[in-house]
Design a protein around this motif. Structure first.
Motif, PDB file in Angstrom:
ATOM      1  N   GLU A  94       0.829  -1.206   0.000  1.00 20.14           N
ATOM      2  CA  GLU A  94       0.000   0.000   0.000  1.00 20.14           C
ATOM      3  C   GLU A  94       0.864   1.257   0.000  1.00 20.14           C
ATOM      4  O   GLU A  94       0.542   2.252  -0.666  1.00 20.14           O
ATOM      5  N   LEU A  95       1.965   1.210   0.732  1.00 22.61           N
ATOM      6  CA  LEU A  95       2.859   2.366   0.792  1.00 22.61           C
ATOM      7  C   LEU A  95       3.510   2.620  -0.565  1.00 22.61           C
ATOM      8  O   LEU A  95       3.562   3.764  -1.041  1.00 22.61           O
ATOM      9  N   THR A  97       2.411   1.711  -3.508  1.00 21.45           N
ATOM     10  CA  THR A  97       1.374   2.174  -4.445  1.00 21.45           C
ATOM     11  C   THR A  97       1.073   3.656  -4.235  1.00 21.45           C
ATOM     12  O   THR A  97       0.932   4.422  -5.195  1.00 21.45           O
ATOM     13  N   SER A  98       0.998   4.079  -2.973  1.00 21.28           N
ATOM     14  CA  SER A  98       0.715   5.484  -2.668  1.00 21.28           C
ATOM     15  C   SER A  98       1.821   6.396  -3.182  1.00 21.28           C
ATOM     16  O   SER A  98       1.556   7.471  -3.736  1.00 21.28           O
ATOM     17  N   ASN A 101       1.615   6.579  -7.003  1.00 20.01           N
ATOM     18  CA  ASN A 101       0.488   7.429  -7.403  1.00 20.01           C
ATOM     19  C   ASN A 101       0.810   8.908  -7.211  1.00 20.01           C
ATOM     20  O   ASN A 101       0.444   9.753  -8.035  1.00 20.01           O
ATOM     21  N   ALA A 102       1.494   9.218  -6.113  1.00 19.93           N
ATOM     22  CA  ALA A 102       1.848  10.611  -5.834  1.00 19.93           C
ATOM     23  C   ALA A 102       2.756  11.167  -6.926  1.00 19.93           C
ATOM     24  O   ALA A 102       2.578  12.297  -7.399  1.00 19.93           O
TER      25      ALA A 102
END
Length: 312
Positions: A94-95, A97-98, A101-102
């Motif tokens: 999740e980290l 992916t975040s 995305n950023a």
């Protein structure tokens, strides 16, 4: 929602100490999933009332759970369950992916790094012990508070003595997570009388004389008068005894704020004036053409080390 009085009920007929019972009950709730990861435990005062036990019993139970790394206490937030029940690999995914995305949505690498650094810094700050420093004179109080924050590595919130009662009442639910209320011995008795019903640890700090004050006193001729001015409720005994020990040839005279009629003698007799920090500005306005020094400059090393030992 858990009904704590039922699930964590204390058997008052048992020979097992209440703290041990409460730790066992909360551990069971955590391990069975009854209390989940990141869930906030009830405030100490609330749980103590529901279970009919003392605040100190609940506080000790929470501390023991924290030592076992089952919970963590965050200043101004409360005590939170922290277990590794969440899948670590999923968190990493999740980290990542975040972050991707950023960057995809036009944040630069440097901007992402800056955000991550800021978050990590905030997390580190939140792990620090949290204390209140109670002062009477703002500039002196701020200096002592900054010394405590720097040397004891804690979060310090500064509160004026006149506002302490209102502050404690307004933050009643957060006080139970406070590690200490700190003040100097000048205000210790007043702070204790105001705060003791909230049952925090109240710590009185000893302050020491600035080197330039001692140099000024030691440079005076034998028989010179050093005037000491302080408030009625303060004690100048520590300072006076120190001067007598370091400069036995000096004559030390103590004057109090509420007997200002006696201050006239100061201009006639004194070679130097030593004043408590709270009265420094008022005394300087008298314009006696006599050097004025504040009696206390910083928290002394022994007192600071004792505080650090207690907090850490």
């Amino acid at each position: 929602m858990i009904h704590y009085a039922e699930v964590w009920k204390i058997n008052k007929d048992s020979k097992i100490p209440y703290t041990d019972q409460l730790v066992r009950n909360i551990r069971w709730s955590i391990f069975t999933g009854e209390v989940r990861w990141t869930e906030k435990l009830p405030p100490i005062r609330v749980l103590a009332d529901e279970l009919g036990i003392s605040i100190n019993t609940v506080r000790n139970a929470y501390k023991r759970l924290e030592q076992q790394e089952l919970v963590v206490t965050r200043p101004h937030i409360g005590t939170i369950v922290q277990t590794e029940s969440m899948d670590k690999k999923k968190l990493e995914e999740e980290l990542v992916t975040s972050i991707k995305n950023a960057i995809y949505y036009q944040l630069s690498v440097d901007e992402v790094r800056s955000i991550v650094d800021k978050v990590l810094k905030e997390i580190e700050e939140s792990k620090k012990k949290s204390v209140i420093f109670v002062y009477e004179e703002k500039n002196i109080g701020h200096r002592f508070a900054m010394q405590i924050a720097r040397e004891a590595d804690v979060q310090v919130e500064e509160v004026h003595l006149d506002q302490l009662r209102d502050y404690l009442e307004e933050h009643r639910d957060q006080i139970e997570h406070l590690d200490a209320i700190i003040t100097t011995y000048f205000q210790y008795a007043q702070v204790r009388s105001i705060a003791r019903s909230y049952q925090p640890i109240i710590y009185g700090m000893t302050v020491e004389v600035a080197p330039d004050v001692m140099e000024a006193l030691q440079s005076l001729e034998s028989g010179s008068v050093a005037a000491v001015i302080c408030k009625k409720e303060e004690s100048a005994d520590g300072f006076v005894n120190l001067v007598h020990r370091m400069c036995p040839e000096l004559d030390v005279e103590v004057y109090y704020e509420d007997k200002r009629s006696g201050w006239k003698k100061i201009a006639q007799k004194a070679s130097v004036i030593c004043v408590s920090p709270q009265l420094a500005e008022k005394v300087r306005q008298c314009d006696w053409k006599i050097p004025v020094y504040e009696m206390w400059d910083r928290i002394n090393e022994q007192s600071m080390n004792m505080l650090k030992d207690y907090l850490h």
